[in-house]
Design a protein around this motif. Structure first.
Motif, mmCIF file in Angstrom:
data_model
loop_
_atom_site.group_PDB
_atom_site.id
_atom_site.type_symbol
_atom_site.label_atom_id
_atom_site.label_comp_id
_atom_site.label_asym_id
_atom_site.label_seq_id
_atom_site.Cartn_x
_atom_site.Cartn_y
_atom_site.Cartn_z
ATOM 1 N N MET A 1 0.816 -1.213 0.000
ATOM 2 C CA MET A 1 0.000 0.000 0.000
ATOM 3 C C MET A 1 0.853 1.267 0.000
ATOM 4 O O MET A 1 0.523 2.230 -0.684
ATOM 5 C CB MET A 1 -0.964 0.035 1.171
ATOM 6 N N PHE B 1 -3.172 3.807 -1.963
ATOM 7 C CA PHE B 1 -4.423 3.171 -1.584
ATOM 8 C C PHE B 1 -5.231 2.715 -2.793
ATOM 9 O O PHE B 1 -5.741 1.597 -2.831
ATOM 10 C CB PHE B 1 -5.260 4.138 -0.727
ATOM 11 N N SER C 1 -5.602 -1.218 -3.558
ATOM 12 C CA SER C 1 -6.936 -1.744 -3.252
ATOM 13 C C SER C 1 -7.580 -2.384 -4.474
ATOM 14 O O SER C 1 -8.222 -3.435 -4.365
ATOM 15 C CB SER C 1 -7.835 -0.630 -2.722
#
Length: 159
Positions: free
Chosen positions: A96, A101, A105
């Motif tokens: 990450m 993010f 993700s």
């Protein structure tokens, strides 16, 4: 001691340790005056875990004679999928900072969907991308949490 009692005892010990570690979370001077701080959620989780564990330990078991063995209980489970999901979560946590993010993700969700058996790439993308951007918008726009874009963008000179 019954299997669920051993599990409850281990969960009680974990909850107590988690609560003790939550006291070591540093607070700024201004945060000490706030009602909801970075310690609040760990305290709540620790208390709930301890209360539920104690309830399992104290209350009697329903049917001690008719319990299945551990092998019978877990016989039909797909352990490989569970292990692969845990490994992908660990990789997600490690990547990450580098990917940021949003990218981390999306990749994590695509891999998770694939592990769980989804084969339609268009459906995975149409599900993962809006979900990640929705969560990013909630965190950054509504809650005001700064989410770093990722080191890769700085290294490539994009940001």
């Amino acid at each position: 001691m019954a299997r669920e009692k051993v599990g409850a005892l281990l969960m009680l010990l974990f909850s107590m340790g988690y609560g003790m570690l939550a006291t070591k979370i540093p607070l700024t001077f201004l945060a000490m005056q706030e009602t909801f701080t970075s310690r609040t959620m760990p305290y709540g989780l620790s208390a709930m875990g301890a209360v539920l564990s104690l309830a399992i330990l104290i209350l009697p078991t329903v049917d001690p004679a008719g319990k299945k063995t551990l092998k019978e209980e877990t016989g039909g489970m797909d352990w490989l999928k569970g292990i692969l999901l845990v490994v992908s979560m660990l990789i997600f946590g490690l990547t990450m900072k580098w990917l940021g993010f949003i990218l981390a993700s999306i990749v994590f969700l695509l891999i998770g969907f694939r592990i769980l058996g989804e084969r339609r790439l268009w459906l995975m993308i149409v599900t993962a991308v809006p979900l990640v951007f929705f969560l990013w918008a909630i965190m950054s726009v509504l809650l005001g949490v700064f989410i770093a874009p990722g080191e890769i963008f700085y290294q490539l000179g994009i940001l």
